[in-house]
Design a protein around this motif. Structure first.
Motif, PDB file in Angstrom:
ATOM      1  N   ALA A  55      21.307 -20.320  32.772  1.00 57.87           N
ATOM      2  CA  ALA A  55      21.090 -19.163  31.435  1.00 57.87           C
ATOM      3  C   ALA A  55      20.014 -18.945  32.333  1.00 57.87           C
ATOM      4  O   ALA A  55      19.123 -18.988  33.037  1.00 57.87           O
ATOM      5  CB  ALA A  55      21.007 -20.103  30.121  1.00 57.87           C
ATOM      6  N   VAL A  56      19.854 -17.318  31.930  1.00 61.93           N
ATOM      7  CA  VAL A  56      18.705 -16.484  32.264  1.00 61.93           C
ATOM      8  C   VAL A  56      17.820 -16.486  31.469  1.00 61.93           C
ATOM      9  O   VAL A  56      18.199 -15.837  30.157  1.00 61.93           O
ATOM     10  CB  VAL A  56      19.321 -15.697  32.663  1.00 61.93           C
ATOM     11  CG1 VAL A  56      17.164 -14.469  33.335  1.00 61.93           C
ATOM     12  CG2 VAL A  56      20.059 -15.183  34.260  1.00 61.93           C
ATOM     13  N   ASP A  57      16.476 -17.441  30.968  1.00 61.29           N
ATOM     14  CA  ASP A  57      15.314 -17.125  30.091  1.00 61.29           C
ATOM     15  C   ASP A  57      14.765 -15.724  30.021  1.00 61.29           C
ATOM     16  O   ASP A  57      15.012 -15.737  28.659  1.00 61.29           O
ATOM     17  CB  ASP A  57      14.160 -18.251  30.621  1.00 61.29           C
ATOM     18  CG  ASP A  57      14.863 -19.722  31.309  1.00 61.29           C
ATOM     19  OD1 ASP A  57      15.541 -19.663  29.633  1.00 61.29           O
ATOM     20  OD2 ASP A  57      14.580 -20.066  31.609  1.00 61.29           O
ATOM     21  N   GLU A  58      14.610 -15.294  31.408  1.00 59.51           N
ATOM     22  CA  GLU A  58      13.775 -13.802  30.353  1.00 59.51           C
ATOM     23  C   GLU A  58      14.279 -12.916  31.718  1.00 59.51           C
ATOM     24  O   GLU A  58      14.367 -12.738  33.293  1.00 59.51           O
ATOM     25  CB  GLU A  58      12.244 -14.326  31.620  1.00 59.51           C
ATOM     26  CG  GLU A  58      11.884 -15.373  30.111  1.00 59.51           C
ATOM     27  CD  GLU A  58      11.457 -14.591  29.122  1.00 59.51           C
ATOM     28  OE1 GLU A  58      11.648 -13.594  28.483  1.00 59.51           O
ATOM     29  OE2 GLU A  58      10.617 -15.771  27.942  1.00 59.51           O
ATOM     30  N   ALA A  59      14.531 -11.384  31.029  1.00 59.06           N
ATOM     31  CA  ALA A  59      14.510 -10.421  32.296  1.00 59.06           C
ATOM     32  C   ALA A  59      12.974 -10.205  33.116  1.00 59.06           C
ATOM     33  O   ALA A  59      11.693 -10.945  32.401  1.00 59.06           O
ATOM     34  CB  ALA A  59      14.481  -8.753  31.147  1.00 59.06           C
ATOM     35  N   ALA A  60      13.003  -9.482  34.111  1.00 60.08           N
ATOM     36  CA  ALA A  60      11.792  -9.565  35.060  1.00 60.08           C
ATOM     37  C   ALA A  60      10.930  -8.485  34.911  1.00 60.08           C
ATOM     38  O   ALA A  60       9.790  -8.479  35.225  1.00 60.08           O
ATOM     39  CB  ALA A  60      12.572  -9.322  36.332  1.00 60.08           C
TER      40      ALA A  60
END
Length: 313
Positions: A55-60
């Motif tokens: 899972a990707v927690d945050e967009a860059a």
């Protein structure tokens, strides 16, 4: 609190991410030393090269980290424009950036390695050199520091790199405790050339040189002085030297030594003694073989055999 951003993308190698993260987790020990965020071009899920999803927690967008970790992939990652833009943006804002394995290709694609020394997996070091001539590639290093940018060799070398980061942040005592907990070397002996098992030689355009190369690889223990090789090829030693330099980027004697080292490596892992390997590969004596191994691989033959001969089940 030191903020760490782990870049995640489809096709990344799971151990490139898990190894360094586990080192930092052990170093944190619940004391708030490191806070790790999985970041990507956008939130959601990515699938690693092994099929495990992350899972990707945050967009860059808008993110800034004290340390940015960039894992590699199975081979050089595809230079997707959105991913490269993310690396460039995060890398420019980060206090320091660290690439694991072929993650160095992403840093190079984003221009973060221009004019810097760097390394990558031994299998792809020459590819990195060809694709990004502005990068000074150090193929044997387990990891390289160039200012605030760090790069490491293949896969598990990300653990070596992460331990070095912990030592920079909190000193050798904490890094040593983490290494003991994870049952790994504080500083792994030797460079990554000891893991390379194949001397890859590009096809020679000149038939004369191809004949010489075939003769050496067919019989590494043969008489392969520059004079004898030139005589067998029907050219002068100077001309043969020029062919080796032009087509292979090495000397004739260097090629012979590398070929003999590869032959000795095979003999050692197959169970041959150091003396037998030295004779059969063309080095003649234990001491000559030992010096060549130290010079090219950074370890003695006995150590190489112990590390690569068997897992000892």
């Amino acid at each position: 609190m030191h903020r760490v951003g782990l870049l995640a993308y489809d096709g990344m190698t799971l151990l490139d991410a898990a190894g360094p993260v586990e080192v930092l987790h052990e170093a944190d020990a619940g004391r708030g030393r490191y806070a790790i965020t999985v970041v990507g071009p956008e939130r959601g899920w990515v699938r690693t090269s092994s099929g495990v999803r992350m899972a990707v927690d945050e967009a860059a967008a808008g993110q800034r980290f004290d340390t940015l970790l960039v894992p590699g992939a199975d081979g050089p990652p595809l230079l997707d424009p959105a991913l490269i833009a993310t690396v460039a943006r995060l890398g420019a804002a980060a206090g320091r950036t660290a690439a694991i394995c072929t993650g160095s290709f992403l840093l190079a694609g984003a221009g973060l390695l221009d004019g810097r020394a760097a390394t990558t997996h031994w299998r792809y070091a020459e590819v990195l050199r060809r694709r990004h001539p502005a990068v000074s590639v150090t193929p044997d290093a387990l990891f390289v520091r160039a200012g605030t940018v760090f790069t490491s060799a293949g896969v598990s070398a990300g653990i070596d790199l992460a331990l070095a980061l912990v030592e920079l942040d909190h000193g050798p005592h904490l890094a040593r405790d983490v290494a003991r907990t994870l049952v790994v070397f504080m500083q792994r002996p030797g460079g990554q050339s000891q893991f390379s098992t194949r001397l890859d030689v590009p096809p020679a355009r000149a038939g004369t040189l191809r004949t010489v190369l075939d003769a050496v690889t067919r019989d590494p223990a043969g008489d392969h002085t520059l004079t004898s090789m030139a005589r067998a090829a029907g050219v002068s030693p100077r001309h043969l030297t020029r062919l080796f330099r032009t087509e292979l980027g090495m000397t004739a004697t260097g090629f012979v030594e590398l070929t003999r080292i590869e032959a000795a490596q095979r003999l050692l892992v197959d169970g041959a003694s150091v003396t037998a390997a030295a004779r059969a590969s063309g080095f003649g004596s234990d001491e000559t073989l030992r010096r060549a191994f130290f010079r090219r691989l950074g370890v003695p033959p006995t150590t190489y055999r112990k590390r690569f001969g068997t897992t000892g089940p």
